[in-house]
Write a protein that holds these residues in place. Structure first.
Motif, PDB file in Angstrom:
ATOM      1  N   THR A   1     -13.712 -35.872 -24.704  1.00  0.00           N
ATOM      2  CA  THR A   1     -14.991 -35.566 -25.344  1.00  0.00           C
ATOM      3  C   THR A   1     -14.964 -34.178 -25.970  1.00  0.00           C
ATOM      4  O   THR A   1     -15.401 -33.978 -27.111  1.00  0.00           O
TER       5      THR A   1
ATOM      6  N   ALA B   1     -10.301 -42.056 -15.047  1.00  0.00           N
ATOM      7  CA  ALA B   1     -10.913 -42.307 -16.352  1.00  0.00           C
ATOM      8  C   ALA B   1     -11.979 -41.264 -16.651  1.00  0.00           C
ATOM      9  O   ALA B   1     -12.086 -40.761 -17.785  1.00  0.00           O
ATOM     10  N   HIS B   2     -12.763 -40.901 -15.631  1.00  0.00           N
ATOM     11  CA  HIS B   2     -13.791 -39.880 -15.814  1.00  0.00           C
ATOM     12  C   HIS B   2     -13.155 -38.541 -16.161  1.00  0.00           C
ATOM     13  O   HIS B   2     -13.619 -37.829 -17.070  1.00  0.00           O
TER      14      HIS B   2
ATOM     15  N   ASN C   1     -11.864 -38.615 -19.713  1.00  0.00           N
ATOM     16  CA  ASN C   1     -12.945 -38.631 -20.701  1.00  0.00           C
ATOM     17  C   ASN C   1     -13.495 -37.235 -20.964  1.00  0.00           C
ATOM     18  O   ASN C   1     -13.922 -36.931 -22.089  1.00  0.00           O
ATOM     19  N   ASN C   2     -13.520 -36.387 -19.948  1.00  0.00           N
ATOM     20  CA  ASN C   2     -14.057 -35.038 -20.146  1.00  0.00           C
ATOM     21  C   ASN C   2     -13.287 -34.253 -21.209  1.00  0.00           C
ATOM     22  O   ASN C   2     -13.881 -33.776 -22.175  1.00  0.00           O
TER      23      ASN C   2
END
Length: 247
Positions: free
Chosen positions: A30, A22-23, A26-27
């Motif tokens: 974004t 998920a991290h 997300n990068n």
């Protein structure tokens, strides 16, 4: 019941790396949203001309579009790897490339645990094997997670595959402290775990053995204070040895 157990542990294995994935997703998301906002501002103010002239504006837009494409490709790569790991194959007798299944699992794991370990792969051209690529990936995820748990942060894990005409051998090695003798004799037993209750179900290695056995193979390990190496042996798929279908 056996198939349900394998499926539930398969989902649990994928779930254990979801937070890291998920991290990583997300990068680029974004960055993608940021680029879209800038392009929206450019469209909303078409008269805006940078000091360097209109050509600079076109170059800026071209660069933003290129960045968006790269970030979308990154997200697609991540999702393809996850899909390969989590799919529910109703057929367990597919002929498939084990190297691809191993790479998918290694990619997912390395992304989710990039601050926890270094992962080295040695996967030469391998013959096809028969079974489920998703479940072979499940075996790899479990073995890699065990290797990380046994190692200090930043430890090195190694996956090596080799083959003969009739067999594919996959080894997963860590450089941790090894498995104590009183634990080693029980590692493949269901619900046995030496981990904290919130870190292990005691089913991981048991399920690994179930999956490997169902594919006609075997699993074992060697351990010492210098680390542990798990060994998975699977029969190569040789179509000429399959019985001919009835005419």
């Amino acid at each position: 019941m056996r198939l349900r157990l394998i499926r539930s542990e398969q989902l649990a294995a994928v779930g254990r790396v979801v937070a890291g994935l998920a991290h990583e997703i997300n990068n680029p998301l974004t960055g993608l949203l940021g680029s879209i906002e800038i392009m929206q501002e450019m469209v909303a103010a078409p008269g805006r001309t940078p000091a360097a002239g209109p050509d600079a504006s076109r170059e800026e837009l071209r660069g933003l579009l290129l960045d968006c494409g790269m970030m979308v490709d990154r997200i697609r790569e991540l999702m393809n790897a996850v899909r390969g790991m989590s799919r529910d194959c109703e057929k367990d007798d597919l002929a498939f490339d084990p190297g691809r299944a191993i790479r998918d699992a290694a990619r997912v794991f390395a992304i989710a645990r990039r601050n926890k370990c270094h992962l080295d792969l040695s996967l030469p051209g391998l013959p096809a094997i028969k079974g489920s690529p998703g479940r072979l990936g499940q075996v790899m995820l479990n073995l890699l997670q065990n290797g990380v748990d046994a190692s200090a942060d930043g430890g090195r894990l190694t996956i090596v595959a080799e083959s003969t005409e009739a067999r594919v051998r996959i080894t997963v090695a860590d450089h941790g402290t090894g498995i104590p003798a009183d634990v080693a004799e029980h590692v493949f037993e269901p619900f046995f775990t030496s981990k904290d209750v919130d870190r292990g179900t005691g089913l991981g290695l048991y399920i690994c053995r179930e999956i490997v056995t169902s594919m006609g193979g075997s699993i074992g390990f060697e351990t010492s204070p210098a680390g542990t190496t798990f060994r998975v042996d699977l029969p190569a798929y040789l179509p000429e040895r399959d019985p001919a279908p009835p005419s």
